[in-house]
Design a protein around this motif. Structure first.
Motif, short mmCIF file in Angstrom:
data_model
loop_
_atom_site.label_atom_id
_atom_site.label_comp_id
_atom_site.label_asym_id
_atom_site.label_seq_id
_atom_site.Cartn_x
_atom_site.Cartn_y
_atom_site.Cartn_z
N GLY A 49 6.73 -41.28 75.18
CA GLY A 49 5.90 -40.19 74.68
C GLY A 49 4.52 -40.27 75.30
O GLY A 49 4.18 -41.27 75.96
N ASP A 50 3.70 -39.25 75.08
CA ASP A 50 2.36 -39.28 75.66
C ASP A 50 1.35 -40.02 74.78
O ASP A 50 0.19 -40.18 75.17
CB ASP A 50 1.86 -37.86 75.97
N TYR A 95 6.21 -44.36 69.82
CA TYR A 95 5.80 -43.27 70.70
C TYR A 95 6.05 -41.90 70.08
O TYR A 95 7.02 -41.70 69.34
CB TYR A 95 6.54 -43.36 72.04
N ASP A 129 4.86 -37.41 70.95
CA ASP A 129 4.17 -36.42 71.78
C ASP A 129 3.18 -35.64 70.93
O ASP A 129 3.48 -35.27 69.79
CB ASP A 129 5.16 -35.45 72.43
#
Length: 276
Positions: free
Chosen positions: A112-113, A143, A145
């Motif tokens: 994920g970011d 993680y 987003d």
């Protein structure tokens, strides 16, 4: 809630690297070495707060370091890392520790970011610390987003260690020039016994540099700490790593050029309703 970017006097106060899988090496149980015997009385107020201008990395003001504090009773501390105000690290300050809670700048290739460090308070530094002390931690990166605010994969930081390698004056160049610096290493403990799972822990490491009164000024990532000069505490060696020395093994990011245009930037909320 009232906030102010620099409240060091008013408060009693990572990139977490990619978890590279790789072969472990024998001889790695030798304790890290240090050439300094300094004492840090308060890592947060002495070294992690930036009481001067924001910093930028080289000629680019897109990559920066600016801190921001939400005072008591919250005691949340942020490092903004880009001009995009959704890219930051958030820490929580307690009486004896500072712990990374959330990083919204997960490295490329991560699930994920962004990620949360779990359990709460696991990825911590002590505020009072002596050079040469190695402290264990066990944390998991959860993680998600920013767009979906949903947890995805989790990656454990197995058998983690924080080591206070150095405290003393170093000529780092840029705006700080000669300044008092603290250098902290983050890595996995590695066993020499092939029959133990810790033998196969990742061999990567991170290094964090903090300057007195100026906060985070440099980050190093070592692909393999068992090779090269990771274990040197000589400032002349550490300064050159990532460029003159071991450019293929060490990645580094400097924050040492004043960037007044970025002073006073504030973090933008990410997933204000929580991550599920």
């Amino acid at each position: 809630m009232p906030v102010h970017p620099h409240l060091a006097a008013a408060v009693a106060f990572t990139w977490l690297g990619l978890l590279f899988a790789g072969p472990a090496h024998a001889g790695t149980r030798v304790p890290p070495t240090t050439t300094d015997t300094g004492q840090v009385w308060d890592l947060v107020t002495e070294f992690m707060f930036n009481t001067g201008h924001a910093f930028q990395s080289g000629a680019s003001d897109q990559i920066l370091q600016e801190d921001f504090l939400v005072p008591a009773p919250v005691n949340a501390f942020y490092y903004l890392k880009q001009r995009d105000r959704t890219v930051w690290e958030r820490y929580r300050i307690s009486a004896d520790k500072i712990a990374l809670e959330r990083d919204t700048s997960a490295p490329p290739g991560s699930p994920g970011d962004s990620y949360d460090a779990s359990p709460y308070g696991a990825l911590f530094y002590p505020r009072v610390w002596k050079v040469g002390q190695e402290l264990p931690f066990n944390a998991t990166a959860r993680y998600f987003d920013k767009r979906t605010c949903r947890y995805k994969d989790s990656t454990p930081w197995a058998h983690g260690r924080h080591f206070l390698r150095y405290q003393g004056p170093i000529n780092v160049g840029g705006s700080p020039r000669v300044t008092d610096v603290v250098i902290i290493d983050r890595y996995h403990w590695l066993s020499d016994d092939r029959n133990r799972p810790e033998f196969f822990n990742p061999v990567e490491a991170e290094r964090f540099w903090y300057a007195r009164g100026r906060g985070w000024i440099r980050w190093d990532h070592f692909k393999d700490r068992t090779a090269g000069q990771w274990n040197s505490s000589d400032p002349a060696v550490m300064l050159k790593l990532g460029k003159e020395l071991e450019p293929h093994n060490v990645q580094r990011v400097w924050f040492k050029d004043d960037s007044p245009a970025n002073d006073g930037k504030t973090p933008q909320a990410v997933c204000p309703n929580g991550v599920r």
